[in-house]
Design an enzyme around this catalytic site. Structure first.
Site, PDB file in Angstrom:
ATOM      1  N   THR A  13       0.629  -1.389   0.118  1.00 39.61           N
ATOM      2  CA  THR A  13      -0.147   0.116  -0.188  1.00 39.61           C
ATOM      3  C   THR A  13       1.082   1.414  -0.153  1.00 39.61           C
ATOM      4  O   THR A  13       0.574   2.249  -0.749  1.00 39.61           O
ATOM      5  CB  THR A  13      -0.786  -0.284   1.221  1.00 39.61           C
ATOM      6  OG1 THR A  13      -1.656  -0.380   0.804  1.00 39.61           O
ATOM      7  CG2 THR A  13      -1.900   1.300   1.390  1.00 39.61           C
TER       8      THR A  13
ATOM      9  N   SER B  38       0.996  -7.508  -0.743  1.00 35.23           N
ATOM     10  CA  SER B  38       1.871  -8.073   0.000  1.00 35.23           C
ATOM     11  C   SER B  38       0.730 -10.150   0.557  1.00 35.23           C
ATOM     12  O   SER B  38       1.720 -10.619   0.774  1.00 35.23           O
ATOM     13  CB  SER B  38       2.465  -7.944   0.955  1.00 35.23           C
ATOM     14  OG  SER B  38       1.751  -7.575   1.907  1.00 35.23           O
TER      15      SER B  38
ATOM     16  N   THR C 274       1.723  -3.836   4.231  1.00 33.35           N
ATOM     17  CA  THR C 274       1.246  -4.658   6.359  1.00 33.35           C
ATOM     18  C   THR C 274       0.949  -5.752   5.727  1.00 33.35           C
ATOM     19  O   THR C 274       1.397  -6.614   6.957  1.00 33.35           O
ATOM     20  CB  THR C 274       0.510  -3.287   6.424  1.00 33.35           C
ATOM     21  OG1 THR C 274      -1.490  -3.426   6.346  1.00 33.35           O
ATOM     22  CG2 THR C 274       1.016  -2.213   6.326  1.00 33.35           C
ATOM     23  N   ASP C 275       0.052  -6.581   4.969  1.00 32.24           N
ATOM     24  CA  ASP C 275      -0.370  -7.725   5.404  1.00 32.24           C
ATOM     25  C   ASP C 275       0.017  -9.074   5.366  1.00 32.24           C
ATOM     26  O   ASP C 275      -0.310  -9.602   6.315  1.00 32.24           O
ATOM     27  CB  ASP C 275      -1.238  -7.879   3.833  1.00 32.24           C
ATOM     28  CG  ASP C 275      -2.119  -7.159   3.438  1.00 32.24           C
ATOM     29  OD1 ASP C 275      -2.697  -6.521   4.640  1.00 32.24           O
ATOM     30  OD2 ASP C 275      -3.569  -6.929   2.587  1.00 32.24           O
TER      31      ASP C 275
END
Ligand code: SIN
Length: 325
Positions: free
Chosen positions: A14, A61, A94-95
């Site tokens: 992101t 990710s 971040t995932d």
């Protein structure tokens, strides 16, 4: 200003996301901006060292794989080998940040700083958090005091140890946190308040994973009330070398799963009891029919087991589960 350079490795996420509406922080395409775009958004702060960029990936990710972890780790070590490289910053989604961070923590020796950063809002959103996170990550990577702290994560004004982080929220800006261990420093002040626990940092040197090596398949099965024990046999049939069971409570195996678990072990599958509960550890005592994941959550246990199986390092999983390297 320090001499030398920081290497910026970009992988997408992101932080490099572009959307059509500045007011909409959830409708965008991750990984659609270049390293130059990311740096341009910082303006030209005069307190940053020279930055060399390498675009490794441009992905969301959720699509990260163990092959990508190995590729990122090799790029980190190649960058750190250069005498003028002071440290490495990696942009990431971040995932699955916690998985890449834990993998890098285990395979990269503490030494020149390695700092992961990310963002919860795309670069085109109002109040995007990416530029400040990236700026702070670059500043922290250039700090002499950041050396020897193992792999770090800088987000939302915080310095966190890579081994401590989890994603705790689907969209809040402070989603990446270390709920058990807390922060180890303040990214806006560029100060550390305590050293991270580094027992396991670099405990599987990357050199032990040959070029072209792959990590064995290890699945996580999330066990809900009434989940079918046949899932274990199916994992074995798919060729899984190991299975992490994310079980209720303190890693409590339902009675209906007992025979399937013993059969999987007889078939050579490493089956580990972990917990689907967010906090607390799972006993590693031998009383249970399956080993426990100790201080490791299911995602960390999976990577620890993959590395033990890939390198043949006997006892590695047990040591990491006990909180050692
Ligand atoms: C991703 O993980 O690539 C998308 C979500 C994010 O970075 O927050």
């Amino acid at each position: 200003m320090p001499t030398g350079h920081i290497t910026l490795l970009t992988t997408g996420g992101t932080i490099a996301g572009r959307g059509a509406h500045a007011g909409n922080a959830s409708d965008y395409v991750a990984g659609s901006m270049s390293a130059t775009d990311l740096l341009t958004a910082l303006g030209h702060p005069d307190d940053l060292p020279r930055i060399e960029t390498q675009e490794l990936l441009s992905i969301d990710s959720k699509d990260m794989t163990p092959e990508h972890w190995l590729m990122i780790a090799r790029a980190v070590e190649a960058a750190r080998a250069s005498a003028s490289c002071q440290g490495v910053v990696i942009t990431h989604g971040t995932d699955t940040l916690e998985e890449t961070a834990w993998f890098l923590h285990l395979v990269c020796s503490p030494g020149k700083p390695v700092v992961l950063t990310a963002a919860m809002r795309p670069a085109t959103a109002l109040s995007a958090d990416g530029p400040m996170n990236l700026y702070q990550a670059l500043c922290v990577a250039a700090l002499p005091e950041a050396r020897g702290h193992g792999v770090l994560v800088v987000m939302n004004d915080q310095i966190l140890a890579a081994s401590d982080i989890v994603k705790t929220h689907t969209h809040a800006l402070d989603a990446i946190a270390a709920p058990r261990m807390g922060t180890i420093g303040d990214a806006s002040e560029r100060t550390f308040c305590r050293p991270p626990a580094l027992g396991s940092a670099g405990c599987v040197p990357l050199a032990t994973l040959q070029d072209g090596a792959t990590l064995p398949e290890v699945d996580i099965l999330h066990v809900a009330a009434g989940s079918r024990p046949a899932l274990l046999a199916e994992a074995h049939e798919r060729g899984c070398a190991g299975v992490i069971l994310a079980l209720p409570g303190n890693g409590s195996l339902p009675d209906t799963w007992r025979d399937a678990a013993l059969a999987a072990v007889d078939n050579g599958v490493r089956v580990i009891r972990s917990s689907r509960v967010a906090n607390g550890s799972v006993s590693t005592r031998a009383a249970a029919i399956l080993p426990g994941s100790g201080v490791l959550n299911p995602l960390q246990a999976r990577i620890a087991l993959m590395l033990e199986l890939a390198t043949g390092t006997s006892g590695l999983f047990e040591r990491l589960a006990a909180g050692h390297g």
